[in-house]
Design an enzyme around this catalytic site. Structure first.
Site, PDB file in Angstrom:
ATOM      1  N   PHE B 131       1.150  -1.394  -0.256  1.00 37.50           N
ATOM      2  CA  PHE B 131      -0.052  -0.131   0.143  1.00 37.50           C
ATOM      3  C   PHE B 131       0.935   1.473   0.091  1.00 37.50           C
ATOM      4  O   PHE B 131       2.071   1.295   0.789  1.00 37.50           O
ATOM      5  CB  PHE B 131      -1.103   0.211   1.132  1.00 37.50           C
ATOM      6  N   ASP B 203       1.910  -5.094   8.349  1.00 35.04           N
ATOM      7  CA  ASP B 203       0.806  -4.228   8.469  1.00 35.04           C
ATOM      8  C   ASP B 203      -0.481  -5.276   8.239  1.00 35.04           C
ATOM      9  O   ASP B 203      -0.441  -5.839   7.328  1.00 35.04           O
ATOM     10  CB  ASP B 203       1.022  -3.310   7.354  1.00 35.04           C
TER      11      ASP B 203
END
Lengths: 416, 416
Positions: B131, B203
């Site tokens: 991301f 994450d």
């Protein structure tokens, strides 16, 4: 000397008195802590319902566009800007004051490092009496930068000008001191910092919505501040950061999250900062807390910072006069300057048993707060504090002190 | 092949079906974007009213103690911990994912730098397909560290293991990829990173509440994640950070704000990090947005991640099967792995006009989202997605594609 009836009369002819009706304040409480957490605007509940039910519940993901969530930090920044002498496109409401301090300090250090005539400067200057998080964030930045960067903590305001010298990269000051209520001369200190080749960042935590601030006219380079004190944005509401247009192109800081990207939804693998104030953003913001900041700002549209300042000073003058008249023999020491130009919008007194006295006052419905060491703070928020509140608060303070109706051994548990 | 009636029957015997009643979902909408913004728990409105009216309005400053505001990041962290295989005192809900990435990466880099046998390592490894904010924050950190620190962007997952080498200080990976829905093997990659002398940060933005995660068992060093996707915490709700007890004493990072201090109200002029997970905190948190995170977590108390995973896979298997059966001739390309172990809780298909198709789907009440380049994402959130929703969504997708009922020239404006 003022009587209680005089105070009732002052309220009766106070043009700002109707503003109190915008707030929800509990019965039986005199709230003198708006300098720490502002009172609740009545509109906050309706606004929250709308965000939760319509924007989140029904709009769902579409609300990032249709409800303007993505633009909210900038839109609120533009609404806040006039209160601090900023222009459109120079303020965003985002993150915490601590995080924004880090961004502004890091960017300022970098600007200096890239200036050939200033690149050897390695000192950040602030006051030892500054609010702790300002000091801690500067320590974190300096320690992490290494390469000789260091924080210089100045022990007294009188020594501040001399401490800003040819080694100084950045000066970081809080405009109104959180303990004493002392207000710096922003224009003079900014000019002095610039004359010494330094940049200067101002923390407006106890200024925004409390005292008139004119960042452009007073020569500030960067500013940060808080929305949950005098701006009444709600508990822990997102903070703000101001970067004037003249510094925006060179404003680069390491918290380079996707909200600060020039094209956040292009999903590019390299960070390119947004043009303008958008580059001071980092990650996705807490929309509900953010949206309620507007309820606080709405109230300011009904008045001006100048009108608020006049009432604020009248309230704090009255408070000081009454305390000295009625409690003059009670070991209280005024810490806040008497000079109007040097005073914020709260008044602090020391007392040897300040913590215990404040605890007793809170039990009796007068809510101020306590700050180490020995300081009792009384916030005089002109939006919703009445002159008669001041009279009653001092009366209860007097009773509390005369009766010694406080537990000296009270354990510290107050949190603000 | 499944008929619509088969799907109705699947819902009828789904033990998790009653969980949908905890959410407010609009009529006429099939919501397949819980991977981006989770739906609203019905309890959120009541909780918000309580925070606004009672805690803020009436409690005012006292609520920092009496309403437990100051402890809320830790209390919510403890409630979230079981969903990710963490222990009490290891998680705080605070700040944004971006900021928490910065904290964890900075701390990890510092731990390596202080280890004599690893102090020369200067490379941060991640995937180019991670991301963007993860990539950007790592770029920001590496750029500011200087001294040779650099980010290595790996182009394909197949090359990832080889890219983790003797120069690698820290590996940073997102467990489930936001575009493809590919799920990494956390245990294998963590073991590989450790074998190479690197630390690894995960994450969990698309994992927490979506797939079972066992951070301790899988050998992670640090983790961050999001509460507003599968955890249904509300738009932009504060993120979380996990620091296992074994790393807490050495966890130091430059965002050293007052909430991370060992004695935040002693107002000391030097930062001393709190013992334990408290040192991952920085500044004052947005209490209203934070409080609503609990409404999302409450729903998970009625089930288990294992039960949710079984339904999630059944939903995504069904979705893939139906799309391939009904839209197999429509230029759709499955991006998400078929292998269960490699799949998250959303399914992505490419389409040459993916953005226009998604826009048309949203207009017809099927809300997914679009990610550059050419990817349509469909989140299959087991808490509130029904099997019949999957059937209906694919039926509408089929109609949209067969009728070419989309505007190819649609301008991109979707935001998530």
């Amino acid at each position: 000397m003022h009587t209680r009836n005089d105070c009732v009369a002052l309220d009766a002819r106070d043009a700002l008195a109707p503003l109190r009706a915008h707030f929800d304040l509990p019965e039986g409480v005199i709230y003198l802590d708006g300098n720490s957490l502002g009172a609740r605007p009545k509109s906050a509940l309706t606004r929250a319902e709308d965000v939760i039910v319509r924007e989140w519940g029904t709009g769902l993901i579409r609300s990032w566009n249709s409800a303007g969530w993505f633009e909210l930090p900038k839109r609120l920044g533009d609404r806040l800007a006039p209160l601090i002498g900023a222009h459109d496109g120079e303020v965003v409401v985002t993150d915490t004051t601590s995080i924004n301090i880090f961004k502004a300090l890091a960017a300022a250090v970098r600007i200096q490092a890239q200036n050939p005539s200033r690149s050897e400067r390695r000192v950040l200057v602030t006051e030892r009496s500054n609010f702790p998080t300002d000091v801690y964030m500067a320590q974190g930045l300096a320690g992490w930068l290494g390469r000789g960067y260091a924080l210089r903590l100045v022990d007294s305001t009188a020594d501040l000008r001399a401490a800003i010298d040819a080694d100084t990269a950045v000066v970081m000051l809080t405009h109104v001191n959180y303990r004493t209520g002392y207000q710096h001369d922003m224009a003079a200190l900014s000019a002095h910092a610039h004359a010494q080749g330094a940049l200067i960042m101002w923390d407006l935590a106890h200024s925004a919505g409390a005292v008139p601030v004119d960042l452009h006219a007073h020569g500030a380079d960067f500013a940060v501040g808080c929305t949950y004190k005098y701006l009444n944005g709600g508990p822990g509401a997102p903070a703000f950061i101001w970067v004037p247009k003249r510094h925006q192109a060179e404003f680069e800081q390491p918290l380079s999250g996707w909200w600060g990207h020039s094209e956040p939804f292009a999903m590019l693998p390299t960070f390119v900062p947004a043009q303008g104030i958008g580059r001071a953003l980092c990650g996705t913001q807490p929309m509900l807390s953010l949206a309620l900041v507007e309820c606080g700002l709405d109230v300011f549209a009904h008045t001006s910072m100048e009108a608020l300042r006049i009432k604020s000073l009248a309230l704090s003058d009255l408070f000081i006069d009454l305390v000295e008249a009625h409690c003059g023999d009670q070991q209280l020491g005024l810490v806040t300057p008497r000079a109007h130009a040097r005073r914020g919008s709260h008044v602090s007194f020391t007392h040897p048993h300040g913590y215990a006295v404040m605890k007793a006052l809170i039990d009796r419905g007068v809510i101020g707060d306590y700050r180490e060491p020995a300081i009792m703070r009384f916030g005089l928020t002109p939006l919703y504090t009445r002159f008669v509140d001041v009279w009653d608060a001092v009366d209860i303070l007097k009773q509390t002190l005369c009766e010694q109706a406080y537990e000296i051994a009270a354990v510290r548990d107050a949190v603000t």
